[in-house]
Write an enzyme that holds these catalytic residues in place. Structure first.
Site, PDB file in Angstrom:
ATOM      1  N   HIS A  56       0.825  -1.258   0.093  1.00  0.00           N
ATOM      2  CA  HIS A  56       0.126  -0.034   0.033  1.00  0.00           C
ATOM      3  C   HIS A  56       0.839   1.284  -0.020  1.00  0.00           C
ATOM      4  CE1 HIS A  56      -4.016  -2.120   1.860  1.00  0.00           C
ATOM      5  NE2 HIS A  56      -3.307  -2.708   0.883  1.00  0.00           N
ATOM      6  N   GLU A  58       0.931   3.841   1.978  1.00  0.00           N
ATOM      7  CA  GLU A  58       1.441   4.089   3.375  1.00  0.00           C
ATOM      8  C   GLU A  58       2.728   3.269   3.532  1.00  0.00           C
ATOM      9  OE1 GLU A  58      -3.122   4.332   3.737  1.00  0.00           O
ATOM     10  OE2 GLU A  58      -1.694   3.506   2.382  1.00  0.00           O
TER      11      GLU A  58
END
Length: 149
Positions: A56, A58
């Site tokens: 992801h 993040e």
């Protein structure tokens, strides 16, 4: 006087990352991590490219920022991400001890708020920055994806 480096400025940089993900056929989520008004990490989803469910935006940004800083803790840093972090990303952000999380659109089905995920006690979170722009890019991606299948 308008501060040139405000939440909107940095969320626009995260949106640029999301647009890059979109162009690569990835779910269009982008992130930047900021320390002292300087972007120290940029990332977007790479789950399809890397064939990795943990890739992801993040997670990629956390790794990049930690490398830049030379340590695992992101104290005095702010993450700007185009959608509310999921439970996995919120957990990683907890362990990174990041100071602030600023997100664009809510993820009312799989987001860390809905899932009741705890953040580090010293982490602040703010949402809704350029929420409409962030949401529209995601909606556009999924409409196009459904029409192709």
């Amino acid at each position: 006087m308008i501060e040139p480096y405000d939440d909107t400025y940095f969320m626009k940089r995260a949106l640029q990352e999301a647009e890059e993900a979109y162009e690569q056929g990835e779910i269009p989520i982008g992130a930047v991590i900021v320390a002292n008004n300087q972007i120290i990490a940029r990332a977007h989803n790479l789950t399809e490219t890397l064939n990795d469910v943990t890739a992801h935006a993040e997670m990629q940004a956390i790794t990049s920022a930690a490398s830049f800083l030379g340590g695992k803790y992101l104290q005095k840093c702010t993450l700007y991400v185009t959608i509310e972090p999921c439970q996995m990303c919120a957990g990683a952000l907890y362990w990174s001890q990041i100071s602030n999380i600023v997100y664009g659109a809510r993820d009312e089905q799989r987001g860390c708020i809905e899932m009741g995920t705890k953040l580090h006690p010293k982490t602040g979170m703010k949402g809704g920055v350029l929420a409409e722009e962030c949401s529209q890019l995601l909606k556009k991606f999924f409409v196009e994806k459904r029409n192709l299948n």
